[in-house]
Scaffold this active site. Structure first.
Site, mmCIF file in Angstrom:
data_model
loop_
_atom_site.group_PDB
_atom_site.id
_atom_site.type_symbol
_atom_site.label_atom_id
_atom_site.label_comp_id
_atom_site.label_asym_id
_atom_site.label_seq_id
_atom_site.Cartn_x
_atom_site.Cartn_y
_atom_site.Cartn_z
ATOM 1 C CD GLU A 25 -10.063 10.415 1.629
ATOM 2 O OE1 GLU A 25 -10.248 12.039 2.339
ATOM 3 O OE2 GLU A 25 -9.355 9.556 1.597
ATOM 4 C CG ASP A 45 -5.304 12.098 -0.218
ATOM 5 O OD1 ASP A 45 -5.632 11.669 0.403
ATOM 6 O OD2 ASP A 45 -4.611 12.847 -0.665
ATOM 7 C CG HIS A 56 -8.159 4.029 -0.338
ATOM 8 N ND1 HIS A 56 -8.157 5.528 -0.038
ATOM 9 C CD2 HIS A 56 -7.630 3.718 0.143
ATOM 10 C CE1 HIS A 56 -7.655 5.562 0.805
ATOM 11 N NE2 HIS A 56 -6.194 5.189 0.716
ATOM 12 C CG ASP A 101 -4.923 8.000 0.395
ATOM 13 O OD1 ASP A 101 -5.351 8.160 0.019
ATOM 14 O OD2 ASP A 101 -4.503 8.432 1.318
ATOM 15 C CD GLU A 112 -9.724 6.428 8.283
ATOM 16 O OE1 GLU A 112 -10.104 4.938 8.482
ATOM 17 O OE2 GLU A 112 -8.990 6.394 7.777
ATOM 18 C CG ASP A 115 -3.418 13.015 4.927
ATOM 19 O OD1 ASP A 115 -3.658 12.983 3.653
ATOM 20 O OD2 ASP A 115 -3.632 12.029 5.434
ATOM 21 C CB CYS A 171 -5.390 12.886 9.496
ATOM 22 S SG CYS A 171 -5.681 11.134 10.173
ATOM 23 C CE1 TYR A 220 -3.697 2.381 0.634
ATOM 24 C CE2 TYR A 220 -1.887 3.595 2.427
ATOM 25 C CZ TYR A 220 -3.461 3.513 1.482
ATOM 26 O OH TYR A 220 -3.727 4.280 1.886
ATOM 27 C CG ASN A 222 -6.487 2.752 8.458
ATOM 28 O OD1 ASN A 222 -5.248 2.348 7.707
ATOM 29 N ND2 ASN A 222 -6.814 4.046 8.374
ATOM 30 N NE ARG A 269 -11.075 8.017 4.046
ATOM 31 C CZ ARG A 269 -9.461 8.707 4.836
ATOM 32 N NH1 ARG A 269 -8.567 8.161 4.294
ATOM 33 N NH2 ARG A 269 -9.316 9.809 5.387
#
Length: 297
Positions: free
Chosen positions: A115, A87, A113, A85, A188, A58, A123, A43, A210, A158
């Site tokens: 989100e 975002d 993924h 990821d 999440e 982040d 985050c 990942y 996660n 996500r």
């Protein structure tokens, strides 16, 4: 017979291991370490790219090109399928998301993924998160699915809705994403094993847990996650955090003691580094090349 695509290999790994353990690999060398340890997939964390490659928090500051740089380096070095990821997709329109998907596939990623936070994201284990409407998240998934040039490339949705809107709303968003074409769901900041079971029962696609340190989710074991119907156990920054602490220890020791002698025992040796890099096979090739030149001379 054609070689399976990275997406196909990620799906095969998921079928072979339940839950599929996916550790974060902050760089190409960590990907090699994970591969040698027997993992079937790895990942790349968005927070890891921001902190590790850019020295930034982040908060949606990094760009698609920042992520693709690290993706290419990792996929060039390791054969393990890579989950990335992205975002919120690196842009507000379907065209931005399409560019993200196509870029990931071109650079060898296996899965992504995306989100449902707003562009100025936070985050997932921090307070103050803000979500886009469910309909906008559905559009993100539709855009990603439509842009796939490899049908096996995995698109995971996500949702950060649990902390903002509650469990029922989070499950509702997840169902809508699956209807829009999402292959898997990443809920999440889950706080209870029963919540994972509810997601798995409701959405009927693989669920990612996660298992990040110092966050809202307890450090559930594989057996516990398996009992809750979880398909993927993600450890996004575990090695990165350990690496950071080890580096800080070396820096402070050097500064304080004027020598690294007391911390040499905590270091990977030169021989170990060379082993994981297959260094000597590269040297052997150079030796053979130079020998051929001498013969011709």
């Amino acid at each position: 017979m054609s070689t399976p695509s990275p997406g196909a290999r990620f799906r095969s790994a998921l079928a072979a291991e339940k839950p599929l353990q996916v550790p974060g690999a902050i760089c190409a060398y960590h990907a090699l370490l994970a591969e040698r340890c027997g993992y079937r997939a790895i990942y790349l964390s968005g927070g890891g790219v921001a902190a590790g490659s850019l020295g930034l928090p982040d908060l949606g500051i990094s760009t698609l090109d920042d992520v693709l740089t690290d993706v290419r380096r990792i996929t060039d070095a390791s054969t393990l399928p890579l989950l990335v990821d992205v975002d919120t997709g690196f842009g507000v329109s379907a065209f931005n998301i399409a560019r993200t998907v196509k870029g990931l596939i071109k650079f060898g990623a296996a899965a992504m993924h995306i989100e449902d936070q707003v562009g100025a994201k936070r985050c997932g284990h921090r307070p103050g998160k803000e979500l886009v409407p469910k309909e906008e998240m559905v559009d993100r998934i539709k855009a990603a699915v439509d842009a796939r040039t490899d049908p096996a490339f995995v698109i995971m949705a996500r949702t950060d809705a649990l902390a903002v809107e509650g469990l029922d709303a989070a499950i509702d968003r997840a169902r809508a994403c699956v209807e829009a074409g999402a292959d898997m769901i990443f809920p999440e900041a889950i706080t209870d094993l029963k919540m994972y079971r509810q997601f798995a029962d409701e959405v009927k696609v693989p669920i990612l847990a996660n298992i990040t340190e110092f966050g809202q989710t307890p450090l559930f074991t594989l057996d516990e996650l398996r009992s809750a119907g979880v398909g993927i156990a993600l450890y996004p920054l575990s090695a990165f955090r350990a690496m950071n602490q080890a580096a800080l220890n070396v820096y402070t020791t050097l500064r304080r003691e004027g020598t690294q002698k007391s911390v040499v025992g905590t270091m990977q040796s030169r021989d170990e580094l060379y082993d994981y890099l297959d260094y000597h096979s590269y040297e052997d090739k150079l030796d053979r090349l130079f020998a051929q030149r001498k013969e011709k001379a």
